[in-house]
Design a protein around this motif. Structure first.
Motif, PDB file in Angstrom:
ATOM      1  N   LEU A  42      21.891 -51.355 -74.812  1.00 18.83           N
ATOM      2  CA  LEU A  42      22.796 -50.525 -75.603  1.00 18.83           C
ATOM      3  C   LEU A  42      23.964 -51.360 -76.099  1.00 18.83           C
ATOM      4  O   LEU A  42      24.341 -52.363 -75.485  1.00 18.83           O
ATOM      5  N   SER A  43      24.564 -50.947 -77.198  1.00 21.82           N
ATOM      6  CA  SER A  43      25.699 -51.686 -77.746  1.00 21.82           C
ATOM      7  C   SER A  43      26.890 -51.595 -76.800  1.00 21.82           C
ATOM      8  O   SER A  43      26.996 -50.686 -75.977  1.00 21.82           O
ATOM      9  N   ASP A  44      27.797 -52.537 -76.928  1.00 18.97           N
ATOM     10  CA  ASP A  44      28.990 -52.540 -76.077  1.00 18.97           C
ATOM     11  C   ASP A  44      29.813 -51.282 -76.291  1.00 18.97           C
ATOM     12  O   ASP A  44      30.399 -50.739 -75.343  1.00 18.97           O
ATOM     13  N   ASP A  45      29.882 -50.800 -77.535  1.00 21.52           N
ATOM     14  CA  ASP A  45      30.652 -49.590 -77.822  1.00 21.52           C
ATOM     15  C   ASP A  45      30.077 -48.389 -77.081  1.00 21.52           C
ATOM     16  O   ASP A  45      30.816 -47.580 -76.510  1.00 21.52           O
ATOM     17  N   ILE A  46      28.757 -48.254 -77.096  1.00 26.86           N
ATOM     18  CA  ILE A  46      28.134 -47.131 -76.404  1.00 26.86           C
ATOM     19  C   ILE A  46      28.340 -47.243 -74.905  1.00 26.86           C
ATOM     20  O   ILE A  46      28.663 -46.262 -74.230  1.00 26.86           O
ATOM     21  N   LYS A  47      28.190 -48.442 -74.366  1.00 24.87           N
ATOM     22  CA  LYS A  47      28.397 -48.620 -72.929  1.00 24.87           C
ATOM     23  C   LYS A  47      29.844 -48.338 -72.545  1.00 24.87           C
ATOM     24  O   LYS A  47      30.116 -47.764 -71.478  1.00 24.87           O
ATOM     25  N   ASP A  48      30.790 -48.716 -73.398  1.00 27.45           N
ATOM     26  CA  ASP A  48      32.195 -48.388 -73.136  1.00 27.45           C
ATOM     27  C   ASP A  48      32.392 -46.878 -73.068  1.00 27.45           C
ATOM     28  O   ASP A  48      33.083 -46.352 -72.191  1.00 27.45           O
ATOM     29  N   THR A  49      31.780 -46.163 -74.022  1.00 32.42           N
ATOM     30  CA  THR A  49      31.921 -44.714 -74.063  1.00 32.42           C
ATOM     31  C   THR A  49      31.277 -44.067 -72.845  1.00 32.42           C
ATOM     32  O   THR A  49      31.854 -43.165 -72.217  1.00 32.42           O
ATOM     33  N   ILE A  50      30.078 -44.514 -72.489  1.00 37.47           N
ATOM     34  CA  ILE A  50      29.389 -43.978 -71.312  1.00 37.47           C
ATOM     35  C   ILE A  50      30.217 -44.224 -70.058  1.00 37.47           C
ATOM     36  O   ILE A  50      30.389 -43.331 -69.220  1.00 37.47           O
ATOM     37  N   ASN A  51      30.750 -45.427 -69.921  1.00 33.77           N
ATOM     38  CA  ASN A  51      31.568 -45.749 -68.755  1.00 33.77           C
ATOM     39  C   ASN A  51      32.837 -44.904 -68.693  1.00 33.77           C
ATOM     40  O   ASN A  51      33.268 -44.475 -67.624  1.00 33.77           O
ATOM     41  N   TYR A  52      33.433 -44.657 -69.852  1.00 33.98           N
ATOM     42  CA  TYR A  52      34.651 -43.851 -69.891  1.00 33.98           C
ATOM     43  C   TYR A  52      34.376 -42.428 -69.410  1.00 33.98           C
ATOM     44  O   TYR A  52      35.112 -41.866 -68.590  1.00 33.98           O
ATOM     45  N   ILE A  53      33.301 -41.837 -69.930  1.00 27.75           N
ATOM     46  CA  ILE A  53      32.960 -40.465 -69.551  1.00 27.75           C
ATOM     47  C   ILE A  53      32.571 -40.403 -68.073  1.00 27.75           C
ATOM     48  O   ILE A  53      32.961 -39.476 -67.358  1.00 27.75           O
ATOM     49  N   ALA A  54      31.820 -41.395 -67.600  1.00 25.15           N
ATOM     50  CA  ALA A  54      31.448 -41.427 -66.183  1.00 25.15           C
ATOM     51  C   ALA A  54      32.683 -41.524 -65.295  1.00 25.15           C
ATOM     52  O   ALA A  54      32.796 -40.838 -64.279  1.00 25.15           O
ATOM     53  N   ALA A  55      33.636 -42.373 -65.687  1.00 25.10           N
ATOM     54  CA  ALA A  55      34.853 -42.559 -64.890  1.00 25.10           C
ATOM     55  C   ALA A  55      35.749 -41.332 -64.927  1.00 25.10           C
ATOM     56  O   ALA A  55      36.573 -41.134 -64.039  1.00 25.10           O
ATOM     57  N   SER A  56      35.590 -40.478 -65.948  1.00 24.05           N
ATOM     58  CA  SER A  56      36.487 -39.329 -66.110  1.00 24.05           C
ATOM     59  C   SER A  56      36.214 -38.215 -65.108  1.00 24.05           C
ATOM     60  O   SER A  56      37.065 -37.363 -64.886  1.00 24.05           O
ATOM     61  N   LEU A  57      35.023 -38.190 -64.510  1.00 20.76           N
ATOM     62  CA  LEU A  57      34.689 -37.102 -63.586  1.00 20.76           C
ATOM     63  C   LEU A  57      35.569 -37.179 -62.344  1.00 20.76           C
ATOM     64  O   LEU A  57      35.625 -38.204 -61.667  1.00 20.76           O
ATOM     65  N   LYS A  58      36.258 -36.080 -62.048  1.00 20.68           N
ATOM     66  CA  LYS A  58      37.144 -36.069 -60.884  1.00 20.68           C
ATOM     67  C   LYS A  58      37.346 -34.638 -60.398  1.00 20.68           C
ATOM     68  O   LYS A  58      37.095 -33.668 -61.120  1.00 20.68           O
TER      69      LYS A  58
END
Length: 507
Positions: free
Chosen positions: A187-203
């Protein structure tokens, strides 16, 4: 000289650390993201335009007319949330999963042995890469996985992304965010950044803090920087009557709500575009409306999100590849991610409602045409609860004929006008045991927010006909729309008043 050099180095390091810290997920959201609290006990984020473009649905089943390039949102307000565009992105969140990652001795087995809203997971290349930690009593696990998503026998795809599991020791919540594919690394770096951001947001949600910081809440969503394209086709027909000197048309055809005309938001082309870097993000809410062919796509500046290396230093491998496992991995890469059975979800209570009883209702417990429901009518400071019924649904030419007849017989002081382009008129009979003579009737989506279909937001307005001692309401519905809701009364999903909610489906 040495001291000066040290000072300069310290300043550079401080600037770098500050910059990195600003890019990580904190209490707020990056520009263009929406904080969602539709699942009890947690908060998570999603790209605002994707949420805003989604068509709300009451169920996931074979009977739904899903389209491969459109975005859909299902939620039950408590424990289930599924947003997907089968051609680009999936976000699934559930309360009450049983991965039990904190106590799992074999984490790879735990990941592949349990599902999330009917989505089953495979481990890329037979090796589980994950991070986990415990902080403030909350255990959090994040792993790279592939998930097979089947919403009907013809609408399915494989997604590569992140599975997140968190637990407070009592409850467990899980989130899967993915983009189309079976190789996360490709996957592109932009998509991985977005996926990581959403994953990290769960709290875990801090209820008091959430209530203090939420600026605008729309059915569990906090939206920012919304900019939509408007189409004044509905208003144009009213303007014709006014120009012809028929001032009575202003009052006679006044809608049941002050909502704006049809609005169009940018369409979802792909998850790649969701994450695309854009330096021209602006808010056009005060600018002139753009025509349908000039839709402006507002994109998040993904350069403001940085999670560093795809595999952090503390990321763990569940085991080490052996030559046999490498061969298995190569074979697995050539196969599709396993798919479970078709996802089946329904957010409506199954209670059968009798036509001779009166019921309370909500977007998660809706009425069918012919049922009686309670609705609040607010007049100044006085609130009265009345019984209402919607019935006798007419569509297509049948609805047009009745509307034209009312216009011809001067039931309304205006001439017939066509429904907006891409829409057709629907008409229902409305009864009111309270004999108020006026009810606030709005067309909304299955989640109680504005009706959104194929990325376009439609007006809530309806038009009333007092025809031969019977009252009717007619309104525009987008062609091809499988389901929508009539909200009868002064209640909304955001206030404390009651409305009768009628689910109108065209499966």
């Amino acid at each position: 000289m040495m001291r000066k050099t040290i000072v300069i180095l310290m300043v550079v390091i401080m600037v770098m650390l500050t910059a990195c810290g600003a890019k990580l997920y904190t209490e707020g959201n990056a520009q263009g993201y929406t904080s969602i609290n539709d699942i009890e006990g947690i908060l998570f984020s999603m790209y605002s335009k994707t949420v805003g473009n989604a068509t709300a649905v009451t169920n996931i089943s074979e009977k739904m007319n899903f389209e491969k390039d459109q975005t859909y949102l299902y939620k039950n307000g408590e424990s289930e949330y599924l947003l997907f565009n089968i051609s680009s992105v999936v976000l699934a969140v559930e309360k009450g999963t049983d991965f039990n990652m904190a106590n799992a001795k074999d984490k790879k087995e735990a990941v592949t042995s349990h599902d999330l809203l009917g989505i089953w997971f495979d481990i890329p290349k037979k090796k589980l890469s994950y991070t986990d930690n415990t902080a403030d009593g909350t255990y959090k696990f994040i792993a790279t996985v592939n998930g097979g998503v089947s919403v009907t026998s013809e609408i399915y795809n494989d997604f590569a992304g992140k599975l997140v599991v968190i637990s407070d020791g009592t409850d467990e919540w899980s989130l899967f965010i993915g983009s189309v594919g079976t190789d996360y690394d490709s996957l592109s770096d932009d998509i991985k950044d977005t996926i990581n951001y959403i994953a990290a947001s769960l709290k875990i949600a801090d209820k008091e803090k959430t209530q203090d910081t939420v600026a605008v809440s729309l059915g569990g969503q906090t939206t920012e920087n919304d900019s939509e394209v408007k189409d004044s086709s509905m208003d144009a027909s009213l303007e014709v009557s006014i120009e012809e000197g028929d001032e009575a048309a202003v009052n006679a055809s006044t809608e049941n709500t002050s909502e704006e005309p049809m609005e169009e938001s940018s369409s979802d082309a792909s998850f790649e575009e969701i994450s695309a870097d854009s330096s021209s993000t602006t808010d056009n809410s005060n600018e002139d409306s753009t025509s349908e062919d000039e839709v402006e796509i507002i994109e998040v500046d993904s350069s403001s999100i940085d999670f560093g290396d795809d595999k952090p230093d503390d990321e763990k491998d569940d085991d080490v590849d052996t030559p046999e496992e490498s061969a298995d991995a190569t074979e697995a890469d050539e196969q599709e991610t396993k798919r479970g059975e078709i996802i089946t979800l329904n957010n409506q209570k199954e209670e059968e409602k009798a036509d001779n009883k009166i019921y309370n209702s909500s977007v998660y417990d809706m009425l069918k045409p012919g049922n009686w429901g309670y609705a609040d009518v607010q007049t100044g400071k006085i609130k009265e609860t009345v019984a209402v019924k919607v019935s006798s649904l007419c569509t297509a030419q049948e609805a047009v004929n009745l509307i034209k007849k009312a216009c011809t017989e001067k039931v309304v002081p205006y001439s017939y006008f066509e429904a907006p382009v891409g829409c057709s008129w629907h008409l229902v009979k409305v009864e009111d045991q309270g004999k108020k003579g006026y009810l606030n009737i709005k067309v909304v989506g299955a989640d109680g927010n504005k009706l959104t279909f194929r990325g376009i937001k439609y007006p809530m307005r309806t038009y009333m006909l007092d025809f031969k001692d019977e009252v009717y309401a007619y309104y525009a519905v987008p062609n091809g729309c499988s389901e929508y809701v009539l909200e009868v009364g002064d209640g909304t999903i955001s206030n404390e008043l009651a409305s009768a909610y009628y689910l109108i489906d065209n499966y």
